[in-house]
Design a protein around this motif. Sequence first.
Motif, PDB file in Angstrom:
ATOM      1  N   TYR A 279       5.901   3.399  14.410  1.00  0.00           N
ATOM      2  CA  TYR A 279       6.885   4.324  14.962  1.00  0.00           C
ATOM      3  C   TYR A 279       7.962   4.634  13.930  1.00  0.00           C
ATOM      4  N   GLY A 280       8.402   5.870  13.943  1.00  0.00           N
ATOM      5  CA  GLY A 280       9.551   6.253  13.148  1.00  0.00           C
ATOM      6  C   GLY A 280      10.835   6.044  13.930  1.00  0.00           C
ATOM      7  N   PRO A 281      11.965   6.525  13.419  1.00  0.00           N
ATOM      8  CA  PRO A 281      13.238   6.323  14.112  1.00  0.00           C
ATOM      9  C   PRO A 281      13.289   7.058  15.442  1.00  0.00           C
ATOM     10  N   GLU A 282      14.238   6.632  16.292  1.00  0.00           N
ATOM     11  CA  GLU A 282      14.391   7.245  17.599  1.00  0.00           C
ATOM     12  C   GLU A 282      14.568   8.757  17.470  1.00  0.00           C
ATOM     13  N   LYS A 283      13.913   9.455  18.362  1.00  0.00           N
ATOM     14  CA  LYS A 283      14.010  10.900  18.360  1.00  0.00           C
ATOM     15  C   LYS A 283      14.572  11.361  19.697  1.00  0.00           C
ATOM     16  N   THR A 284      15.628  12.157  19.660  1.00  0.00           N
ATOM     17  CA  THR A 284      16.210  12.700  20.885  1.00  0.00           C
ATOM     18  C   THR A 284      16.175  14.218  20.847  1.00  0.00           C
ATOM     19  N   THR A 285      16.065  14.799  22.012  1.00  0.00           N
ATOM     20  CA  THR A 285      15.989  16.254  22.135  1.00  0.00           C
ATOM     21  C   THR A 285      17.056  16.722  23.110  1.00  0.00           C
ATOM     22  N   PRO A 422       8.746   9.628  19.814  1.00  0.00           N
ATOM     23  CA  PRO A 422       9.152   9.464  18.416  1.00  0.00           C
ATOM     24  C   PRO A 422       8.040   9.871  17.466  1.00  0.00           C
ATOM     25  N   LEU A 423       8.397  10.027  16.208  1.00  0.00           N
ATOM     26  CA  LEU A 423       7.385  10.207  15.183  1.00  0.00           C
ATOM     27  C   LEU A 423       6.526   8.952  15.160  1.00  0.00           C
ATOM     28  N   SER A 424       5.237   9.110  15.048  1.00  0.00           N
ATOM     29  CA  SER A 424       4.376   7.935  15.041  1.00  0.00           C
ATOM     30  C   SER A 424       3.020   8.286  14.448  1.00  0.00           C
ATOM     31  N   VAL A 425       2.353   7.250  13.952  1.00  0.00           N
ATOM     32  CA  VAL A 425       0.958   7.361  13.525  1.00  0.00           C
ATOM     33  C   VAL A 425       0.217   6.186  14.152  1.00  0.00           C
ATOM     34  N   ARG A 426      -1.052   6.366  14.429  1.00  0.00           N
ATOM     35  CA  ARG A 426      -1.852   5.309  15.059  1.00  0.00           C
ATOM     36  C   ARG A 426      -3.226   5.251  14.430  1.00  0.00           C
ATOM     37  N   TYR A 427      -3.747   4.032  14.302  1.00  0.00           N
ATOM     38  CA  TYR A 427      -5.136   3.864  13.879  1.00  0.00           C
ATOM     39  C   TYR A 427      -5.783   2.806  14.761  1.00  0.00           C
ATOM     40  N   LEU A 446      -0.722  -3.314  17.899  1.00  0.00           N
ATOM     41  CA  LEU A 446       0.376  -3.820  17.079  1.00  0.00           C
ATOM     42  C   LEU A 446       1.365  -2.686  16.858  1.00  0.00           C
ATOM     43  N   LYS A 447       2.569  -2.865  17.357  1.00  0.00           N
ATOM     44  CA  LYS A 447       3.600  -1.827  17.262  1.00  0.00           C
ATOM     45  C   LYS A 447       4.598  -2.202  16.173  1.00  0.00           C
ATOM     46  N   LEU A 448       4.740  -1.316  15.201  1.00  0.00           N
ATOM     47  CA  LEU A 448       5.635  -1.546  14.073  1.00  0.00           C
ATOM     48  C   LEU A 448       6.645  -0.414  13.996  1.00  0.00           C
ATOM     49  N   TYR A 449       7.833  -0.743  13.530  1.00  0.00           N
ATOM     50  CA  TYR A 449       8.888   0.266  13.376  1.00  0.00           C
ATOM     51  C   TYR A 449       9.217   0.423  11.903  1.00  0.00           C
ATOM     52  N   ASP A 450       9.287   1.637  11.452  1.00  0.00           N
ATOM     53  CA  ASP A 450       9.668   1.910  10.066  1.00  0.00           C
ATOM     54  C   ASP A 450      10.400   3.248  10.026  1.00  0.00           C
ATOM     55  N   THR A 465       7.096  14.962   6.954  1.00  0.00           N
ATOM     56  CA  THR A 465       6.224  15.919   6.274  1.00  0.00           C
ATOM     57  C   THR A 465       4.785  15.453   6.428  1.00  0.00           C
ATOM     58  N   PRO A 466       3.828  16.358   6.271  1.00  0.00           N
ATOM     59  CA  PRO A 466       2.419  15.946   6.375  1.00  0.00           C
ATOM     60  C   PRO A 466       2.056  14.847   5.381  1.00  0.00           C
ATOM     61  N   ASN A 467       2.618  14.902   4.162  1.00  0.00           N
ATOM     62  CA  ASN A 467       2.319  13.876   3.168  1.00  0.00           C
ATOM     63  C   ASN A 467       2.823  12.514   3.612  1.00  0.00           C
ATOM     64  N   ARG A 468       4.046  12.499   4.176  1.00  0.00           N
ATOM     65  CA  ARG A 468       4.605  11.230   4.627  1.00  0.00           C
ATOM     66  C   ARG A 468       3.763  10.657   5.778  1.00  0.00           C
ATOM     67  N   MET A 469       3.364  11.502   6.711  1.00  0.00           N
ATOM     68  CA  MET A 469       2.526  11.055   7.819  1.00  0.00           C
ATOM     69  C   MET A 469       1.188  10.523   7.311  1.00  0.00           C
ATOM     70  N   ALA A 470       0.617  11.186   6.305  1.00  0.00           N
ATOM     71  CA  ALA A 470      -0.676  10.759   5.766  1.00  0.00           C
ATOM     72  C   ALA A 470      -0.568   9.392   5.107  1.00  0.00           C
ATOM     73  N   GLN A 471       0.534   9.135   4.400  1.00  0.00           N
ATOM     74  CA  GLN A 471       0.714   7.843   3.756  1.00  0.00           C
ATOM     75  C   GLN A 471       0.807   6.726   4.789  1.00  0.00           C
ATOM     76  N   PHE A 472       1.532   6.981   5.864  1.00  0.00           N
ATOM     77  CA  PHE A 472       1.667   5.963   6.884  1.00  0.00           C
ATOM     78  C   PHE A 472       0.377   5.801   7.693  1.00  0.00           C
ATOM     79  N   GLN A 473      -0.410   6.844   7.784  1.00  0.00           N
ATOM     80  CA  GLN A 473      -1.714   6.725   8.432  1.00  0.00           C
ATOM     81  C   GLN A 473      -2.609   5.775   7.633  1.00  0.00           C
ATOM     82  N   ILE A 474      -2.535   5.876   6.313  1.00  0.00           N
ATOM     83  CA  ILE A 474      -3.293   4.965   5.453  1.00  0.00           C
ATOM     84  C   ILE A 474      -2.806   3.534   5.649  1.00  0.00           C
TER      85      ILE A 474
END
Length: 624
Positions: A279-285, A422-427, A446-450, A465-474
């Motif tokens: 998970y990324g930082p808290e996101k509010t709308t 929130p922003l997040s990636v999952r595998y 396993l839930k991790l916060y970064d 950004t797509p690049n940042r999401m791709a790195q965290f997906q890896i």
Amino acid sequence: MLHFQVQVTPFGDYTTLDLTVWRIARLKTRFSYGHPAIASWTMFHPQHTLPLGIRQFIRLWDDADPSQSESNPHYEGFIEEVSPGAESGEVRYVAYDPTRKATAELCVMSAAWDTGSIGEAPPTEGFGTYPRLVFNSKIDNDDDYAFERAHDYSLAEIISTILEDQYHPLYWSNAAPGDGSSEGNGLAYEADDLTLLSFRPQEKLVFESESVRSALERLLQWEPAYRLLWQPGTRQWRFFDVTQAEATTLTLNDIEPPVVLSLELHRSLEGRYTAVKIYGPEKTTDITLQVSTGGLTVIPSGILLQNDIGTCCNVDGLNQWQITNASRRRIARLLNQAIAVQYSDYYYATTRSPVLLGYWPMTSAGNAGWRVIQGWTLDSKTGVIRFPNSYVYRFNPSPASGQPQHENPTDVRFVCSYYDEPLSVRYPDVGFSGSAYTVAGLQNELKLYDEMLAVGYEYGTPVTTPNRMAQFQILAQRIHAMRRDLIHAGGCTLDGLDYRFQRLNRRVNFAGVDADGAAVTTGWEAIGALVTDVEYDFEQQLTTVQFSSDQLEMIGMDPEQMKERLRIRALELRTWSQVSYGTALRNRLSSDATGFHFVGDTLQSTITVNAGKAWVDPETGELG
């Protein structure tokens, strides 16, 4: 033949020690991913003497293993500990591989060291360097942004930079190959090991007064499948993906070497996860919820507000509203963007706090418009906005004919900022995978916060950004690869010195045979238990292999105690099998196109794993 050599002065010649003449005994070596390799032995000399000096360099190799030689020894290291033995005529020695000395004496510098003069003057710190190295500073107003060594480096690039920068002092500690010249003529790492270490850490990395080994192991937190191991001979810092290590099958109850004397195996789900989500930082709308659009629901109070005049009816008292959508009820204390609000006809203000507004049409009591309503509370569990012991209205002392004195708002709106996905990636993207799921049915995530999943904030909202999401997906995929399967922790003891395990980077499977040599199913033929530690006992001619030792502590077992238990059980097992089952003479046959051919007899002992308790302890002389 076992060779034992000592180097008294740095870069000097080696002297071969005759083990008998020098009265060297109880020699053991231990290799592990978790710490520098160790050699220990006893010398039968007066305990107050120093037959060998502290910080002398030793190397060992065994002619029984054709791959070993003085240029590719079994072990290399510095003598670090000398202590009196249990008896007056014993001196205990412990040596550690050169990474221990490098850790104690060196730290990562901001740039490369200058070359020393071999055998005379050691390397010196590079001009203008200091013990702080920075990579990948992502924020341009960070003080380190101007001084980082490199930007957006991958793990491979950071590792190679650190080892190349520290090459000269590592060489002087016998922890790097080559000749120590300005060119080096050798790399302290194997380039192919780093090929797949492509992940680019998305946060600033600072190595401050940190040893080389600590820095490298800290970097591997982003590649949990990789382990660090320094190797003698090549004197390189190797990086292994243990999930891809060569698999070795050991056969239980088999008389053919290597004979498995004892086995202790634990199957565990401790620390196992079949999915990973970061998970990324808290996101509010920011959102406007309104009665007229269904965002708010009126909760009737059942109270009528009484009018003092007879020209109009009483009105329902309004003091409760509920946020209709349950997913919008947990709100933040601040809005992402400030808004302008009106308190009265002549008082306007801006606010970033959640605000409740009521709309009143124009009457003699005031102009039309949205006005701030103060004094409310919010129950974040139920989403109910209420006014304890009061009601929301505008009082009109002189209403027009047919109009009430208590003027309810014709609409109510609540401007707030709710916690959004929130922003997040999952595998894996959906579902679960791994043997912990397919075999044991484990479905846990396993839930991790970064917070570095976000590259920044726009109007208070984290963006990526797509690049940042791709790195965290890896990253999620790599973590999942090390957590998804059932863990098999424990160890085994082998008869003889099995040097296949001396460089680790192995996985172990266990097959089995019955008393007649026919294959039996163990269920462990493909477990791929990761070899993490190995100990060689040269006096007893035993090899003790531990797998997944980092998991032993998680399931309540001490790795050192495990090794002792395995060693004792091995001795009991060998003697019991000989006494209880005896031996059998069997014909050995070979076959080809012409049929079967007798090639000789073999004397076979029937061995049952984990059986037997009678053996003479070689150290105490007592029966087990």
